[in-house]
Design a protein around this motif. Structure first.
Motif, mmCIF file in Angstrom:
data_model
loop_
_atom_site.group_PDB
_atom_site.id
_atom_site.type_symbol
_atom_site.label_atom_id
_atom_site.label_comp_id
_atom_site.label_asym_id
_atom_site.label_seq_id
_atom_site.Cartn_x
_atom_site.Cartn_y
_atom_site.Cartn_z
ATOM 1 N N ILE A 18 -1.993 -9.482 -20.004
ATOM 2 C CA ILE A 18 -1.890 -10.101 -18.686
ATOM 3 C C ILE A 18 -0.607 -9.621 -18.001
ATOM 4 O O ILE A 18 -0.563 -9.399 -16.793
ATOM 5 N N ILE A 21 -1.382 -6.494 -16.304
ATOM 6 C CA ILE A 21 -2.180 -6.737 -15.104
ATOM 7 C C ILE A 21 -1.254 -7.169 -13.968
ATOM 8 O O ILE A 21 -1.359 -6.697 -12.830
ATOM 9 N N VAL A 29 0.202 -2.620 -6.589
ATOM 10 C CA VAL A 29 -0.553 -3.102 -5.427
ATOM 11 C C VAL A 29 0.384 -3.825 -4.461
ATOM 12 O O VAL A 29 0.315 -3.642 -3.245
ATOM 13 N N PRO A 111 -8.035 -17.332 -14.138
ATOM 14 C CA PRO A 111 -7.765 -15.920 -13.764
ATOM 15 C C PRO A 111 -7.481 -15.738 -12.279
ATOM 16 O O PRO A 111 -8.022 -16.483 -11.490
ATOM 17 N N PRO A 114 -6.114 -9.787 -9.006
ATOM 18 C CA PRO A 114 -4.912 -8.943 -9.017
ATOM 19 C C PRO A 114 -4.674 -8.259 -7.673
ATOM 20 O O PRO A 114 -3.549 -7.970 -7.308
ATOM 21 N N MET A 115 -5.733 -8.015 -6.923
ATOM 22 C CA MET A 115 -5.596 -7.316 -5.652
ATOM 23 C C MET A 115 -4.939 -8.194 -4.596
ATOM 24 O O MET A 115 -4.401 -7.683 -3.624
ATOM 25 N N THR B 822 -8.638 -13.659 -17.862
ATOM 26 C CA THR B 822 -7.602 -13.228 -16.916
ATOM 27 C C THR B 822 -7.393 -11.718 -17.054
ATOM 28 O O THR B 822 -7.337 -10.973 -16.057
ATOM 29 N N SER B 823 -7.275 -11.322 -18.310
ATOM 30 C CA SER B 823 -7.052 -9.882 -18.542
ATOM 31 C C SER B 823 -8.247 -9.064 -18.068
ATOM 32 O O SER B 823 -8.083 -8.024 -17.398
ATOM 33 N N ALA B 825 -10.722 -9.891 -15.976
ATOM 34 C CA ALA B 825 -10.900 -9.904 -14.522
ATOM 35 C C ALA B 825 -9.788 -9.138 -13.829
ATOM 36 O O ALA B 825 -10.030 -8.429 -12.834
ATOM 37 N N GLY B 826 -8.599 -9.291 -14.391
ATOM 38 C CA GLY B 826 -7.464 -8.611 -13.789
ATOM 39 C C GLY B 826 -7.648 -7.089 -13.827
ATOM 40 O O GLY B 826 -7.500 -6.382 -12.821
ATOM 41 N N SER B 827 -7.993 -6.614 -15.021
ATOM 42 C CA SER B 827 -8.183 -5.176 -15.178
ATOM 43 C C SER B 827 -9.268 -4.677 -14.244
ATOM 44 O O SER B 827 -9.096 -3.657 -13.526
ATOM 45 N N GLY B 829 -10.408 -5.956 -11.678
ATOM 46 C CA GLY B 829 -10.034 -6.113 -10.294
ATOM 47 C C GLY B 829 -9.181 -4.950 -9.823
ATOM 48 O O GLY B 829 -9.375 -4.404 -8.729
ATOM 49 N N LEU B 830 -8.257 -4.585 -10.675
ATOM 50 C CA LEU B 830 -7.374 -3.476 -10.313
ATOM 51 C C LEU B 830 -8.172 -2.194 -10.212
ATOM 52 O O LEU B 830 -7.977 -1.393 -9.297
ATOM 53 N N GLY B 833 -10.274 -2.311 -7.277
ATOM 54 C CA GLY B 833 -9.482 -2.275 -6.065
ATOM 55 C C GLY B 833 -8.808 -0.936 -5.839
ATOM 56 O O GLY B 833 -8.182 -0.707 -4.802
ATOM 57 N N GLY B 834 -8.918 -0.049 -6.771
ATOM 58 C CA GLY B 834 -8.332 1.276 -6.595
ATOM 59 C C GLY B 834 -6.832 1.280 -6.791
ATOM 60 O O GLY B 834 -6.161 2.217 -6.337
ATOM 61 N N ALA B 835 -6.346 0.263 -7.468
ATOM 62 C CA ALA B 835 -4.896 0.200 -7.637
ATOM 63 C C ALA B 835 -4.387 1.286 -8.565
ATOM 64 O O ALA B 835 -3.202 1.614 -8.548
ATOM 65 N N VAL B 836 -5.251 1.779 -9.380
ATOM 66 C CA VAL B 836 -4.785 2.826 -10.311
ATOM 67 C C VAL B 836 -5.530 4.145 -10.048
ATOM 68 O O VAL B 836 -5.745 4.951 -10.945
#
Lengths: 130, 1034
Positions: A18, A21, A29, A111, A114-115, B822-823, B825-827, B829-830, B833-836
């Motif tokens: 986490i 993330i 971001v 959760p 992240p965006m 969380t992990s 969804a977070g991953s 999501g990123l 989202g094109g964050a990486v």
């Protein structure tokens, strides 16, 4: 509303995944300067050096949990005024109130997206009175 | 003298009478003419006659007094013979036939003149205390002595003492008896008689005793003097010549004078017939009554008479005349004439009585005679007679008084005409008067001897008639004639005849029913001597009572025959006296066992033989004996119950009646017994239920007192240190419980009040009681029909613990799930989202799939948590009045991003401002978000989801979420609010739904007091609505 934009965030999360993330969400971001901490003790030690604008604090942690870390941090006059945002998987209304009563500026549920995490922080930052 | 006009005319009748008498006596005087020719000589002579008359009259008056006095003295003397001290002077004085008031008092003195006895019981005179004694006593061989006037009592009165010597058998003087004659009365009487004459009463030795009237001129008066027989007294009358002359001149012109008169001199007394007016009898009676002197005439009501032995006439006072009905003014009448006024039936009797008296030697007589009054009725008259006798005992003169008497029964008994007084009769009469019945005694000749007062009371109409001498026949006829008795069906005569027959042969008792309604029982008995006695008893009350008793008996019997219980009375020997119908019915035995007199034993024997007393231990024979013994000896009252052979249960209440009788009241209690058994069974069942229930139960009565509790309740209370004693009130127990908590008084009071209110709340709302031990008890109260409360206490500690555990588990699990999510969804999501960096298309697609599902998973975890909270009731709800508008707007804003992703728009129609409802803002947000999300998912691209708020007629705010999607399939509609319900084809889950949203939404809306629903038509979209009650700001 603070005079300047949110720039520096110290966050405390015991789960490594986490943490990653969050780092990506807030740093890549969100464009914020970050200091990740893996535990409460870590945070207490790091705060002097990093001087964050805002602290993001996980609640459920082994050792010093969120609220205890908060107290420790607040014990130091210097950091007492830094706004703290809690992050928790159990964001019940009464818990939110409880955290607010402890002095938190806000609560973010896990959760999270992240965006938009950074944006959420900024929104809370803006609401903080000077 | 009276004026001529007031003189009663003598009348020719009297003249004839006078002539007849004169003829009879052979003495005739010539007419007045001869008289008048003599002139002055005649006057002289007449004057002399007048005076002689006056003298005679006065002499008669005084003679009566002194005759009576002498008689009294002689009476006393004879009584005192030998012992003067023993004489009952009171009685003698009371009985003496003396002119009332004349004698002042009497005294007995010893030979030296010292008083032995005194009596003031004189004939009506009342005296002050007598002082002194006789101051004059001349011991003469015989005869009465008269003393000089002497003051004998205190005050100014004086008396003429008269005395007599008392001698013993040998003739020795033992004392003297004296009376004091009241001269005042004597004087009064005499003075009223001849006002213009001078009357002088003197002792024979010349001492003046009394003098009345004006003294005449000495030498110019006519005077005559006469001696008084039997007393050493002389009487003189003086009249002045002038008075005589003037009087005669006046009278000479009257016709009466012309009639002349005759005077007859008999012995020492001269009476004139024809000169009646000289006696003043023409004057109002009483004025110149010849007896005035003898009797204090003005007060006199008795009739008086006097007779000289040998005289053919007798003198009568006006009252006497009135009594016998003589209307003649004269005072003196031939005896034959007087007799003519007596009733023929009485005549002989009276004369013979008088004759007997005269011959008998008595000096005084006092007796009551029954004579027939001229009105035909019997009256009783008391005769007091004094007889003056000469030395040989022959009667010389008789003076008497007669007065009507109302007799007591005793006296009546004494004085039947011709019957001498007997002590026995008197005694009998006295006894009879004390009895409660009416008695009549008839003698052997059927003549009434006496009747008592009660008889007269019973028959007031007969009271006058029932007098001694009346015959039975007369009485019977009078009885009938007066209409006293109801003789039906006989005639009056028949009844009377029957009655006389009965009397001749008395059989016993006869009941008369009188016309006035009374019932008289008459009993008659003939006594050995031929007399008969009759008793009359008024039994009206009894008779009425008997009738009343009979009526009541009949009523009672009717009552008894109509009540539901058997009633039977047995006598002392256990024989039946009375029983009602029901008794016979209940026992079901032959009727002949229930005839009066039948022994109880017979009934019992039959019952035992039949098999009654089914549950009694001993066998048949012993049973019988046992029962009889019980009836005879058990202390009363008692109740016996037994079972008959036919299954009936009978109960008998046995008690005593006065007189040793027994009363049994018997009832069929079979039904009652059955009910009782049933009730008992139910009761024990209930008690068992309560006792065995796994929960604590307490029953409070309508006064909130503990009536029933089971062991669990007691244990529960004991754990709190409380003794749940029966009778303690609910409030009391609760207070004790709260007390044990140790709260401060205010808090305690509040707590008690809260609990009490809760306890009184009947229904299924449970109050949770947390014990300090950590146990959790839920208490329920139920209402009882009689107004009481039943309380159930369930220990829910375990349940609560389990719930808590479950909750904790879910909470923990959801937290645990959320952490890796969380992990994930977070991953994702990123990545998405094109964050990486940019992903290749296929990778991006896969990432998108993963992200969508991880989002869904996250939502599922939340929903599951919510569901669990909702189900367990632990969901937090904070309803406050909120404006709906802002909430809707917030929802729309939040969902913008979501909507954009699906290419949909959200159109919000603003609700009316101030549309308010009581809502939990967050939860309403959650519900509306859910609905909007669903709508967005199903809306075709480019279309809008409309959210609008309107008011419903029923007073709700309706928030509608409308989409233009395909609508909800028919077969899904019923299940749409169920958790995880699936619809084939248009699966919301495919679009990321959890399957729980609508069920959660429904629960939440309903929790807010609202309703959730939808309208959908295939191909025409869906309209979901949430109705919330309007909240009016007060």
């Amino acid at each position: 509303m603070p005079s300047r934009e949110l720039a520096r965030v110290l966050f405390v999360e015991d789960e490594a995944d986490i943490r990653e993330i969050i780092e990506l969400a807030l740093g890549t971001v969100g464009g914020l300067a970050l200091r990740p901490c893996a535990s409460g003790e870590d945070a207490v030690g790091a705060i002097d050096a990093f001087r964050p604008d805002l602290i993001l604090l996980d609640v459920m942690m082994p050792g010093l949990d969120g609220p205890t870390t908060l107290r420790r941090l607040r014990a130091n006059r210097e950091h007492a005024g830094i706004p703290v945002i809690f992050m928790t998987a159990k964001a019940q209304r009464h818990e939110v109130e409880h955290f607010v009563a402890l002095g938190a500026a806000g609560v973010i549920a896990k959760p999270f997206d992240p965006m938009t995490l950074a944006e959420q922080l900024r929104a809370i930052w803006r609401r903080i009175p000077d | 003298m009276t004026p001529p006009s007031e003189r009663r005319p003598a009348g020719r009748g009297r003249l004839v009478l006078a002539a007849a008498v004169l003829l009879a006596l052979g003495l005739v005087w010539g007419p007045t003419g001869k008289f008048l020719l003599d002139g002055r000589n005649e006057i002289e002579r007449r004057a002399q006659d007048d005076i002689a008359l006056e003298l005679a009259t006065v002499r008669a008056a005084l003679g009566g007094v002194f005759a009576g006095t002498e008689a009294l003295l002689r009476l006393v003397a004879s009584e005192a013979r030998g012992d003067p001290a023993a004489v009952d002077l009171d009685r003698l004085l009371a009985e003496a036939p003396l002119p009332r008031g004349m004698i002042a008092f009497a005294q007995i003195a010893d030979s030296l003149g010292r008083p032995l006895r005194s009596s003031t019981a004189s004939t009506g005179a009342s005296l002050p205390a007598v002082v002194g004694h006789l101051d004059l006593l001349v011991h003469a061989p015989t005869g009465m002595v008269v003393g000089a006037p002497t003051i004998a009592y205190e005050g100014a009165s004086w008396t003429i003492p008269a005395a007599r010597v008392l001698r013993d058998a040998s003739g020795r003087v033992v004392g003297s008896v004296g009376v004091h004659v009241d001269p005042q009365r004597l004087g009064d009487a005499l003075s009223g008689f001849a006002p213009r004459d001078r009357v002088i009463v003197a002792h024979r030795d010349g001492r003046q005793l009394l003098a009345f009237g004006e003294p005449a001129e000495i030498g110019n008066a006519h005077r005559r003097t006469a001696a008084l027989a039997g007393a050493p007294i002389t009487v003189s009358v003086e009249r002045s010549r002038a008075a005589i002359e003037s009087e005669w001149r006046r009278q000479a012109t009257s016709p009466v004078a012309a009639a002349g008169g005759a005077s007859l001199a008999i012995g020492g007394l001269a009476f004139v017939i024809g000169r009646r007016r000289r006696f003043g009898f023409a004057d109002p009676p009483g004025e110149h009554d010849v007896f005035a002197g003898a009797t204090a005439a003005r007060a006199l009501s008795d009739g008086l008479f006097a007779w000289q032995a040998g005289s053919p006439t007798m003198t009568l006072s006006p009252q006497m005349k009135a009594t016998i009905g003589l209307d003649e003014p004269a005072g003196e009448f031939p005896i034959k004439i007087v007799q003519g006024y007596l009733h023929p039936e009485d005549r002989e009797e009276i004369l013979s009585r008088l004759g007997a008296l005269l011959a008998g030697g008595a000096l005084v007589s006092r007796s009551v005679w029954r004579l027939r009054h001229r009105d035909g009725h019997f009256r009783h008259y008391e005769f007091r007679i004094a007889i003056e006798r000469d030395a040989s005992g022959a009667a010389r003169r008789l003076v008497g008084s007669m007065a009507e008497r109302r007799l007591t029964t005793g006296e009546a008994a004494r004085d039947t005409v011709g019957d001498p007084e007997t002590a026995e009769t008197r005694r009998l009469a006295e006894i009879l008067d004390t009895l409660g019945d009416g008695y009549i005694l008839y003698d052997a000749q059927d003549k009434l001897v006496l009747c008592n007062a009660k008889y007269r009371e019973l028959y007031p109409a007969m009271a006058e008639i029932a007098a001694p001498g009346m015959t039975v026949r007369e009485m019977t006829e009078a009885f009938v004639a007066k209409g006293l008795v109801d003789t039906a069906p006989l005639t009056a005569e028949q009844w009377a005849a029957r009655r006389l027959e009965e009397h001749a042969n008395p059989q016993g008792s006869v009941l008369h029913h009188l016309k006035d309604g009374r019932w008289i029982l008459r009993r008659e008995k003939r006594l050995p001597d031929g007399s008969s006695i009759m008793a009359h008893t008024d039994i009206t009350e009894q008779k009425r009572g008997n009738i009343a008793i009979e009526d009541r008996m009949r009523l009672f019997a009717t009552m008894l025959d109509n009540i539901g219980q058997g009633v039977v009375v047995y006598d002392r020997e256990q024989r039946l006296v009375y029983c009602n119908r029901r008794y016979v019915e209940l026992l079901g035995l032959p009727r002949d066992l229930f005839l009066p007199g039948t022994p109880l034993a017979d009934v019992v024997r039959q019952m035992v033989a039949r098999g009654d007393f089914a549950r009694m231990r001993p066998d048949h024979e012993l049973r019988f004996a046992r029962i009889m013994e019980m009836m005879a000896h058990w202390p009363r009252p008692f109740i016996a119950e037994w079972i008959q052979a036919n299954g009936m249960t009978l109960q008998s209440h046995i008690s005593d009646l006065p007189g040793g009788q027994s009363l049994l009241v018997m009832a069929d209690i079979t039904e009652r017994k059955r009910h009782e058994t049933e009730i008992e069974t139910q009761r024990t069942r209930l008690e068992a239920i309560i006792a065995n229930a796994p929960i604590a139960i307490a029953v409070f009565d309508k006064t909130e007192r503990l009536a029933l509790r089971n062991a669990q309740y007691v244990a529960m209370a004991a754990r709190e240190g409380i003794d749940p004693a029966p009778g303690r009130t609910l409030a009391d127990l609760i207070a004790a419980l709260v007390d044990a908590r140790g709260l401060d008084p205010d808090a305690a009071r509040t707590e008690v009040s809260r609990w009490l209110d809760g306890a009184r709340q009947i229904g299924d709302r449970a109050i949770e009681i947390r014990h300090h031990s950590g146990r959790i008890i839920e208490a329920f109260s139920g209402g009882l029909p009689d107004g009481g409360i039943i309380r159930f206490f369930v220990d829910v500690t375990e349940r609560k613990r389990v719930e808590q555990m479950k909750g904790d588990f879910v909470s923990t699990v959801s937290h645990e799930l959320r952490t890796p999510l969380t992990s994930i969804a977070g991953s994702l999501g990123l990545l998405a989202g094109g964050a990486v960096g940019t992903l290749p298309d296929k990778a991006r697609h896969l990432v998108s799939i993963a992200k969508a599902n991880s989002d869904r998973l996250i939502r599922l975890v939340s929903d599951i948590l919510d569901m669990e909270k909702i189900e367990s009731g632990r969901i937090e709800f904070r309803s406050t009045p909120r404006e709906i508008g802002p909430i809707v707007r917030h929802v729309a804003d939040t969902a913008q991003g979501f909507a954009a992703r699906y290419g949909a728009r959200i159109e919000v129609q603003d609700p009316p401002s101030l549309a308010r409802a009581m809502v939990d803002e967050d939860r309403l947000h959650q519900v509306l978000t859910n609905l909007v999300s669903n709508a967005i998912k199903f809306t075709p691209e480019g279309e809008a989801v409309r959210v609008a708020t309107t008011a419903t007629p029923s007073g709700d705010w309706r928030i509608e979420v409308v989409d233009r999607g395909p609508g909800i399939p028919e077969d899904f509609r019923a299940r749409i609010f169920q958790p995880f319900a699936q619809a084939d084809g248009t699966d919301a889950r495919r679009l990321g739904g959890t399957g729980l949203g609508l069920s959660i939404a429904k629960s939440l809306v309903e929790r807010m007091g609202g309703r959730i629903g939808f309208e959908s038509a295939s191909g025409q979209g869906t309209r979901f609505y949430v109705d919330l009650p309007m909240h009016e700001e007060t």
